[in-house]
Design a protein around this motif. Structure first.
Motif, PDB file in Angstrom:
ATOM      1  N   ALA A   1       0.845  -1.203   0.000  1.00  0.00           N
ATOM      2  CA  ALA A   1       0.000   0.000   0.000  1.00  0.00           C
ATOM      3  C   ALA A   1       0.873   1.243   0.000  1.00  0.00           C
ATOM      4  O   ALA A   1       0.602   2.217  -0.714  1.00  0.00           O
ATOM      5  N   SER A   2       1.950   1.195   0.791  1.00  0.00           N
ATOM      6  CA  SER A   2       2.879   2.314   0.859  1.00  0.00           C
ATOM      7  C   SER A   2       3.441   2.620  -0.521  1.00  0.00           C
ATOM      8  O   SER A   2       3.499   3.777  -0.957  1.00  0.00           O
ATOM      9  N   LEU A   3       3.822   1.565  -1.238  1.00  0.00           N
ATOM     10  CA  LEU A   3       4.396   1.752  -2.567  1.00  0.00           C
ATOM     11  C   LEU A   3       3.371   2.304  -3.544  1.00  0.00           C
ATOM     12  O   LEU A   3       3.686   3.175  -4.353  1.00  0.00           O
ATOM     13  N   LEU A   4       2.115   1.829  -3.438  1.00  0.00           N
ATOM     14  CA  LEU A   4       1.109   2.331  -4.374  1.00  0.00           C
ATOM     15  C   LEU A   4       0.799   3.803  -4.092  1.00  0.00           C
ATOM     16  O   LEU A   4       0.568   4.585  -5.016  1.00  0.00           O
ATOM     17  N   PHE A   5       0.845   4.199  -2.802  1.00  0.00           N
ATOM     18  CA  PHE A   5       0.695   5.622  -2.494  1.00  0.00           C
ATOM     19  C   PHE A   5       1.815   6.435  -3.142  1.00  0.00           C
ATOM     20  O   PHE A   5       1.594   7.530  -3.670  1.00  0.00           O
ATOM     21  N   LEU A   6       3.033   5.868  -3.125  1.00  0.00           N
ATOM     22  CA  LEU A   6       4.154   6.585  -3.732  1.00  0.00           C
ATOM     23  C   LEU A   6       3.964   6.717  -5.239  1.00  0.00           C
ATOM     24  O   LEU A   6       4.295   7.749  -5.827  1.00  0.00           O
ATOM     25  N   VAL A   7       3.385   5.674  -5.869  1.00  0.00           N
ATOM     26  CA  VAL A   7       3.115   5.761  -7.306  1.00  0.00           C
ATOM     27  C   VAL A   7       2.108   6.875  -7.591  1.00  0.00           C
ATOM     28  O   VAL A   7       2.255   7.625  -8.559  1.00  0.00           O
ATOM     29  N   VAL A   8       1.098   6.997  -6.724  1.00  0.00           N
ATOM     30  CA  VAL A   8       0.124   8.088  -6.880  1.00  0.00           C
ATOM     31  C   VAL A   8       0.839   9.438  -6.823  1.00  0.00           C
ATOM     32  O   VAL A   8       0.601  10.339  -7.645  1.00  0.00           O
ATOM     33  N   THR A   9       1.761   9.569  -5.850  1.00  0.00           N
ATOM     34  CA  THR A   9       2.519  10.814  -5.746  1.00  0.00           C
ATOM     35  C   THR A   9       3.311  11.080  -7.019  1.00  0.00           C
ATOM     36  O   THR A   9       3.349  12.218  -7.521  1.00  0.00           O
ATOM     37  N   PHE A  10       3.927  10.032  -7.577  1.00  0.00           N
ATOM     38  CA  PHE A  10       4.739  10.229  -8.784  1.00  0.00           C
ATOM     39  C   PHE A  10       3.876  10.648  -9.961  1.00  0.00           C
ATOM     40  O   PHE A  10       4.272  11.510 -10.751  1.00  0.00           O
ATOM     41  N   PHE A  11       2.676  10.059 -10.082  1.00  0.00           N
ATOM     42  CA  PHE A  11       1.807  10.452 -11.193  1.00  0.00           C
ATOM     43  C   PHE A  11       1.374  11.906 -11.050  1.00  0.00           C
ATOM     44  O   PHE A  11       1.349  12.655 -12.037  1.00  0.00           O
ATOM     45  N   SER A  12       1.051  12.325  -9.825  1.00  0.00           N
ATOM     46  CA  SER A  12       0.618  13.715  -9.707  1.00  0.00           C
ATOM     47  C   SER A  12       1.787  14.663  -9.911  1.00  0.00           C
ATOM     48  O   SER A  12       1.603  15.770 -10.430  1.00  0.00           O
ATOM     49  N   LEU A  13       3.019  14.220  -9.562  1.00  0.00           N
ATOM     50  CA  LEU A  13       4.176  15.056  -9.882  1.00  0.00           C
ATOM     51  C   LEU A  13       4.344  15.187 -11.393  1.00  0.00           C
ATOM     52  O   LEU A  13       4.703  16.262 -11.893  1.00  0.00           O
ATOM     53  N   ALA A  14       4.057  14.101 -12.130  1.00  0.00           N
ATOM     54  CA  ALA A  14       4.112  14.191 -13.591  1.00  0.00           C
ATOM     55  C   ALA A  14       3.110  15.217 -14.103  1.00  0.00           C
ATOM     56  O   ALA A  14       3.414  15.998 -15.015  1.00  0.00           O
ATOM     57  N   GLY A  15       1.925  15.249 -13.497  1.00  0.00           N
ATOM     58  CA  GLY A  15       0.950  16.262 -13.882  1.00  0.00           C
ATOM     59  C   GLY A  15       1.455  17.666 -13.625  1.00  0.00           C
ATOM     60  O   GLY A  15       1.268  18.575 -14.442  1.00  0.00           O
ATOM     61  N   ILE A  16       2.153  17.840 -12.493  1.00  0.00           N
ATOM     62  CA  ILE A  16       2.686  19.172 -12.184  1.00  0.00           C
ATOM     63  C   ILE A  16       3.780  19.543 -13.171  1.00  0.00           C
ATOM     64  O   ILE A  16       3.902  20.703 -13.580  1.00  0.00           O
ATOM     65  N   TYR A  17       4.572  18.552 -13.609  1.00  0.00           N
ATOM     66  CA  TYR A  17       5.602  18.850 -14.616  1.00  0.00           C
ATOM     67  C   TYR A  17       4.963  19.330 -15.911  1.00  0.00           C
ATOM     68  O   TYR A  17       5.489  20.242 -16.566  1.00  0.00           O
ATOM     69  N   VAL A  18       3.836  18.718 -16.284  1.00  0.00           N
ATOM     70  CA  VAL A  18       3.150  19.190 -17.496  1.00  0.00           C
ATOM     71  C   VAL A  18       2.692  20.631 -17.304  1.00  0.00           C
ATOM     72  O   VAL A  18       2.844  21.469 -18.194  1.00  0.00           O
ATOM     73  N   LEU A  19       2.166  20.946 -16.109  1.00  0.00           N
ATOM     74  CA  LEU A  19       1.710  22.318 -15.868  1.00  0.00           C
ATOM     75  C   LEU A  19       2.876  23.301 -15.893  1.00  0.00           C
ATOM     76  O   LEU A  19       2.697  24.476 -16.198  1.00  0.00           O
TER      77      LEU A  19
END
Lengths: 97, 174
Positions: free
Chosen positions: B31-49
């Motif tokens: 679960a901890s790792l999947l939370f980290l994946v969520v964080t990485f995806f939202s960071l990718a969204g911020i990079y696009v912004l």
């Protein structure tokens, strides 16, 4: 938005530090280190809006170092687990005192 | 009139921080790792912004794809997901962790957001001109292979050493 990205980067880095201090599972410690590296990446990308493209190039190098660190670190975790059937850092205090 | 990029930024930032908190506090390593994946995806969204589309793609492919799969693979290989016990430290350590995180976060935020650091920022326009000129990938690739050619080659050496070291460490008998 650059300003807010830098705030977010500081918050994520602090979360990574918190995780490294309060967790004992070696793999989760590695994940927290990855989170700190990502916070640094976010700061680099945000500063690339100020100083030019070099920030994005640096993110590349940080990602390479992160990949190398993950590979070597997980190999160390595997060999630790083989040694004592655990990844709890309480069991690895031979060099501590 | 709502500012749509800023709204998206707030959404991604909240999701990233929530993923980080979930990673630090969840008991199950998977679960901890999947939370980290969520964080990485939202960071990718911020990079696009932030107009770093190529970095966002690499973030999804390398971090959320390769590195996190490696972590997941090790968790599954060592069978850590099934019999987890509370590996969060005692109360004193948690207080110490919050103090350390507060100090480091305070230093970072005061250093990164001091006035004048973001002044004189013509870099964004430069990046956009370069993207118009040679494309999203070219804007990163030209400086990478021109100005940073030597660090790039050293990076390949680093990856080679890391690969050899990982095999050497994880192998049963060398």
């Amino acid at each position: 938005m650059v300003q807010y990205s830098l705030w977010l980067s500081a918050v994520l880095f602090a979360l990574g530090v918190l995780g490294v201090v309060i967790r004992r599972n070696a793999i989760i410690l590695f994940m927290c280190v990855e989170l700190m590296l990502n916070a640094a990446n976010l700061a680099f990308v945000a500063f690339s809006r100020v100083v030019g493209i070099d920030g994005q190039v640096f993110v590349f190098f940080v990602m390479t170092v992160a990949a190398a660190e993950a590979a070597v670190g997980l190999a160390i975790v595997i060999s630790l687990f083989r040694h004592s059937e655990s990844v709890d850092t309480r069991n690895f205090n031979l060099l501590r005192w | 009139m709502i500012d749509i990029p800023f709204f998206l930024f707030v959404v991604f930032a909240v999701v990233a921080i929530g993923g980080g908190i979930g990673m630090v506090s969840s008991r199950n390593p998977v679960a901890s790792l999947l939370f980290l994946v969520v964080t990485f995806f939202s960071l990718a969204g911020i990079y696009v912004l932030l107009n770093a589309q190529f970095i966002a793609a690499v973030q999804v492919i390398v971090y959320a794809g390769a590195i996190m799969v490696l972590f997941l693979f090790v968790i599954m290989l060592l069978n850590l997901g099934s019999d987890y016990h509370a590996d969060i430290r005692r109360f004193g350590w948690i207080v110490a962790g919050f103090v350390a995180a507060g100090i480091i976060g305070g230093i970072l935020s005061s250093g990164l957001t001091q006035p004048g650091l973001l002044a004189g920022g013509g870099g964004g326009a430069l990046v956009d001109a370069s993207v118009r000129d040679v494309g999203v990938v070219g804007a990163v690739a030209f400086p990478l292979f021109r100005d940073f050619a030597v660090p790039f080659e050293v990076t390949s050496l680093l990856l080679l050493v890391a690969a050899i070291g990982a095999v050497l460490l994880a192998k049963r008998r060398v």
